[in-house]
Design a protein around this motif. Structure first.
Motif: not given
Length: 561
Positions: A168-195
């Motif tokens: 939920n903390q990252l939810q508000a940033y998801q729509a911006l991920a395609p336009y910010d590679q660093a932000l996209s990598t941060l969210i991808l990293g969060a998925i990997n860590t949760q896995a």
């Protein structure tokens, strides 16, 4: 999750000193990456603990009647920075007419990035957060774990990651991920860590820093007796909450929705999915053998030495019995971290059904249809179970959704502020806000006569829950009320009552309905994210409520740099 009660105090000498340090926020960054130049390292070392910092007010104050403080940390003290996020903040400051609401958005929207990214590495394993390194328990990529980008997102004032909170903390940033590679990598990293967390301990809800991070683990205090057993160096708390697993799926589903990238579908993610499905199968079983009547073993038990009934499970850690094979999935605890009374918790089941279907759609597009079919079958069973066992005929409100049931015909009729909730069912994607059963349910849970945890006083009103008690309602519930309403008055009344209670310019966990100065948690990143989501939702649906008559809808994706 422990609650830290804070009573507002006048700004102290320490607060003034910290405000001076943080005054350098006018610095402009040239990139989205959170790397800081060496010249700023001394200032970074002087950064105060944000939990302490957030508990007092700091200038400059907003020019509205509430004169709300500026609560963002100084640039060198921020844990991650995104130019795309900063662009949205500037846009909203320019557009929002109410200067106090604008200030709250300015504080709340970046709060997760500013304060909770405790560890993050990119695809090459380069650390993008300075940490005090210690000897790793094992190499970063040993046995295929902790591979690729990783992100450890703490909940705020507790140094641990909740699967639910971080999603939920990252939810508000998801729509911006395609336009910010660093932000996209941060969210991808969060998925990997949760896995990795789900693979190691799929029944657990909150986790310690990843071993490769070099961060110290935290002591959670209670000596819980839990089955299956877990590693205290990995797990912070092991309350089995069905919605935690649903939130793991949602994090990847939202990433795919906005970025159209399937980069998170790694071998480790599929292993985590397998662990998740096994939990769902085990927790759909009943308490008794349908033929012999013998008690069936449940692989999850939880006992905590406590005087609070919501902090442990009855029947020596097993929880109350339920009827099995009805399609529903057991949840031992609610998203508030309180124990369920009847183990089929309807909001979490609804969320799981939605996220299983979304995940199945992604897997079909990725060409792994054999996994998708199993997920769809599970989702169909849950949906049927809710229709059969989760809808009750109320003598006042008509057909409504129950909060909890046991499959035998018993129901708990209430709602809790934490997400997922009955109030949030349209936001989960389970029903439309115009659905008749939801409409009846919404009316019931937003009245004192229908919901024992709907609290109203002279200072605040909203849904609370047993986690804090009968005096405190949660601002989060009013924000969900705004996002599930089409009524202009109800929307703005909900937003304004939250603003009037946010005396520190951030969203609290809960507020005393009679005394707004009595609240819990000055720093609660999840609630700040929900506030930002609410403002962005209204900006897109009903922009005139925030920007004035004749204004155009504002969509985050269209504003990206």
């Amino acid at each position: 999750m422990p609650a830290f009660k804070v009573i507002r105090m006048a700004t102290s000498t320490l607060g003034i000193f910290l405000a001076a340090i943080f005054a350098i926020n006018t610095i402009r960054l040239a990139s989205s990456a959170p790397v800081q130049p060496y010249s700023e390292r001394k200032l970074e070392q002087a950064c105060p603990n944000y939990r302490q910092y957030a508990s007092s007010q700091h200038p400059p104050f907003s020019q509205g009647p509430l004169q709300l403080p500026f609560q963002r940390p100084a640039v060198p003290c921020r844990t991650f920075t995104s130019l795309a996020v900063e662009k949205v903040i500037e846009d909203m400051k320019d557009k929002i007419v109410d200067l106090d609401i604008a200030r709250m958005f300015e504080n709340a929207f970046p709060n997760t990035l500013d304060t909770t990214v405790s560890w993050h590495i990119d695809e090459q394993g380069n650390s993008l957060r300075r940490t005090k390194q210690r000897r790793h328990q094992y190499p970063l990529n040993a046995y295929g774990n902790w591979d690729g980008p990783q992100s450890f997102i703490v909940t705020g004032d507790i140094t641990a990651e909740w699967l639910r909170d971080s999603t939920n903390q990252l939810q508000a940033y998801q729509a911006l991920a395609p336009y910010d590679q660093a932000l996209s990598t941060l969210i991808l990293g969060a998925i990997n860590t949760q896995a990795e967390y789900v693979i190691q301990s799929p029944y657990c809800n909150a986790f310690q820093p990843p071993p490769p991070s070099g961060l110290s683990v935290s002591d959670n205090g209670p000596q819980d007796i839990v089955l299956p057993t877990f590693d205290v160096n990995v797990v912070f708390e092991c309350k089995y909450e069905l919605d935690s697993l649903a939130h793991f799926l949602k994090l990847g589903n939202e990433y795919y929705k906005h970025s159209k990238s399937a980069a998170f579908l790694t071998k480790r993610w599929y292993t985590a999915l397998h662990s998740l499905v096994e939990v769902l199968k085990h927790q759909s079983m009943g308490a008794f053998n349908a033929t012999t009547g013998e008690v069936l073993p449940n692989e999850y038990h939880f006992r905590r030495p406590t005087t609070s009934g919501t902090e442990t499970l009855s029947l020596s850690g097993l929880g109350n019995p339920l009827r099995g094979n009805v399609g529903l999935i057991r949840s031992a605890f609610r998203p508030s971290d309180d124990a369920t009374i009847l183990p089929y918790f309807i909001p979490a089941n609804a969320m799981m059904a939605v996220e299983l279907r979304r995940t199945a759609d992604i897997l079909q597009e990725a060409g792994t249809g054999e996994h998708a079919a199993e997920l769809i079958e599970l989702a169909q069973g849950i949906e049927s179970g809710i229709q059969e066992h989760g809808i009750v005929r109320h003598k006042i409100y008509g057909n409504v959704y129950a909060f909890e049931t046991d499959g035998y015909g018993s129901h708990i009729m209430m709602d809790d502020a934490n997400l997922p909730s009955l109030l949030s069912l349209p936001l989960l994607g389970f029903v439309d806000a115009t659905d008749e059963v939801y409409h009846n349910t919404r009316r019931m849970i937003l009245e004192r006569e229908g919901n024992p945890y709907y609290l109203a006083g002279s200072a605040f009103s909203g849904i609370g829950g047993p986690h804090i008690g009968l005096k405190h309602a949660w601002p989060m519930s009013r924000l969900v009320q705004a996002m599930t309403s089409d009524d202009d008055h109800e929307i703005m009344e909900s937003i304004n009552v939250v603003a009037n209670s946010s005396i520190l310019g951030l969203i609290h966990e809960s507020v005393n309905v009679q005394h707004a100065h009595d609240y819990t948690r000055s720093w609660f990143a999840w609630a700040n994210s929900v506030f930002a989501q609410t403002i962005l939702d209204i900006a897109a649906r009903k922009p005139y409520l925030l920007f004035g008559e004749g204004s155009q809808p504002y969509h985050v994706s269209k504003s990206a740099p």
